[in-house]
Motif scaffolding. Sequence first.
Motif: not given
Length: 732
Positions: A655-661
Motif C-alpha cells: 500500500r505504501e509503495l503504490v501510494a508513493l509511486c
Amino acid sequence: LFSNHAEMASARSMAFDWLQTPIFSGLGAIESWLESERDHLALWLPVMLGVGIAFWFVLPDQTGWIYVIAGGLALALLGAFGRGQRLGQALLWSGLMLALGCALVWARADMKAHPVLARPMMATVEGRVESVDLRPSQGKVRLVVAPSVVIPAAAPAVIPARAGSQDLTLIRITAKLDQVPDGVAKGTALSLRARLSPPQHAALPGGYDFARAAWFAGLGATGIALGPVKAEGGAVVPGLRARLSAHVRAQVEGSPGGIAAAFASGDRGGISVEDEEAMRDSGLTHLLSISGLHITAVIAAAMFLSLRLLALSPTLALRWPLLTVSAGVGALVGVGYTLLTGAEVPTVRSCIAALLVLGGMALGREALTLRLVATGALIILILWPESLVGASFQLSFAAITAIVAFHENRRVKAWLAHHEEGSIARFGRTLAGLLATGLVVELALAPIALFHFHKSGLYGALANMVAIPWTTFVVMPLEALALLFDAVELGAPFWWLCGHAIGLLLWLAHKVAAWPGAVASLPAIPASAYALMLGGGFWMLLWTQRPRWLGALPFATGALWALSLPPPDILITGDGRHMAVRATDGRMALLRERAGDFVRSALADRAGEEDEDIPPLDTAPNARCGPDMCLADVSRSNVRWRVGATRSAQLLPWRELVALCPQLDLIVSDRRLPPGCAPRGLKLDRPALAQTGGLAITLGDPVRIEHVLQAGDAHPWAQTPSVRPPPEGGNP
C-alpha cells in the motif's frame, strides 16, 4: 541534323556553354584532383569496406542492410558508366567495397550462429577444455569448455548444446585457482558445478558489449564454478605457451614476471590490476599486448642475427641475396612467435603487416608504405570483419597509419633526412622527430580511446619516448638472452636484470600516471560525432594535396559535438541493481555502497569521473535513504526529477509503495513492481529493463535518454536466446 552551318555553330556554342556550368566544371576539378592523387586511391578500399561493415553494426535490421548493399551496387553501377575516368573508378570500387563489407559481416554473423542460454541456472557441466587463461594476480582462472552435456540442477534433463547439430556451444567458466587441479590444459576432460548465465550486454550505454563479442567467439554462456573442478582421464601435458608462461613467472616474481610472461607468450594474467591501470593511464598499455612492437622486435632480431651469421661465409656473402634470405628467416620466426603467443587477432594482424613489409623488402620496394598498411587492413577485414568494431583493431591501424602518413609527408621527410651536422644536433633532430611522431599518434588515438574507454592518457607521447626504446632494446633482448641461457641453466643473472628493467618500466608508468591531469575523461562520444572525427582524420591522413585539409572541418565538428554534451545525471545498470545519481556537488553518488569494482569502474567511466571512488547515495544532501529504498531529487536547467529506487531483497509494503509511486518521476527496481505502481514518468523494473537494458539519463530541455537495447534490433546477439533451462522444479 542542321540545315546550315550557322545552326551547327549555334548548337556547338550551346553545348560548350552547357559543359561550362558549375556542375560540369566542378566535376572536372574533382577529376583533375583525383588524377593527381591516383596513387592514393587504393588506400580507400579498406576504408570503404569498413564503412560497409560499420553500417551493418549500426543499422538495426535486414531492411537497412539490404539498402546498404543495394546502394553500394547502385553507386558501383553509376561509376561503371565512367570507368575510364578517375571519378568513375573511384565510385565503382567504393560502391563494390561498401556492398561487400555489409554482405561479408552479415554472412560472418550467420556462419557463427549458435544457441545462447536464455536465463541463469545452476548446472553440472561435462566437457573438454578449449583454452586456459590463468590470472594468478587475481587468484582466478578462466576455462573455455566445449561441453558434451549440461545437466540443470532443477530437473534431471540434459540441455543440448546445439539443437539439430553435432557442434557444441562453448562455455566460459571462471574459477578460483585452488578449485582447479594442476595440469588442466587444452584437451582435459572435466566436470564441475557452475552457475551459468547468458553473455551479458553492455551494463550502460556506450559500454563494452560482451554479448556481441561472445557471439563471434561462439560462446553460448558464461559461468562461475561453485565447487572444485574435477579433471577426468589424467592430466594433459600443457601446451608450449602455457609451459613457457609458467617458466617465466617462476623466474621473475610479481607483476614484472607477469609482464615478462606477456612479452614471451602473450599471457597477461600475472599482471596486477594496479600495474595494468598505471600502464593504461600512462599510455603504455599497448606494450602489454603482443602487437606491432613485439613482432617487429622479434623479426628484426632474427633478421639481424641471421644476416650477420650468414655473412661470415664469403661464398654466401658474394653469391646469395642475404637480405632476402634473412627476410625469410624473419618471416618464419615471426609466424612462429605469433603461433606461440596464441595467434590472437591483434597478433595475427601485426604478423600479416610484418610479412607484407618483408615481402616488399624482398622485392626491393620501400619497407613500409600506406599501401602495405591498407593491404594488411583489407586482409584482416575480409577474414575477420567483426574486428572492425573492436578497440584493438582501431587503435593499432590508426597508430600505424598516422605514423606512416606523417613520415611520408614531403616536409617531414626533408626535416628528418640526414644532414651535415654535429652529433648533438643530429640527436636533437631525432628526439624532436620522436616527440612529433608521438604527438601525432596521440592525436590520432585520443578519439578512439575516449569513445571506447571514456578516458585517454595525455602524456603518452612523452612516456613512449622512453618506454618503447627501453622495451625494444633492453627488456626484450634481456628476456631473450635469459631464455637462451636457461638451456644451460645459466639464465638467472639475465632474469635478475630483466626483472629490474621491467621494474623501471613500471616505475615510469606509475610516475606518469600520477602527474596532474594525466588522464582525460569524457562521459561519452555519440556514434555520429565519432564517425565525423574518424572520417575527417582519414581524409587528412590518406590524401596529399591541399583538399586534404577539408577533413579538419568534420574532425573539429565531431570533437566540439562530443565536448559540448553534458554528462548524464542518472545511470542505471541493465539488471536494475545499481544506480548512480548526480549529487548537488556535481559528483555521482552510488545507490548500493557494496557494489563491486567492475560496476564502480563502469559507472565512473560513463559518468566522466576521473576516479572510481564514488560515494554512497546515503551521504548526498539531495537524497534520503533507508535500508530498503532511496529517494533523491535531481535538478538541472530548472528541471527537477524525484527518483526512487529499491536496494534490498526485502519486499516493501504494497500500500505504501503504490501510494508513493505517483509522487515520483522515476522508480527503479531489480524486481517486478506491482501494477498499481504508476509514477509520473518512467517505471523501470525488471520487465522494463529487460526491454531497454542499462540507461543513461541527462536532464535538461529536452531530457535525453539513452539505452543499451534497441527495439527491433535484428542482430543475432540481440535476439531471444534459443536454449532455455527448465523451470524451477518442473520439466524442461
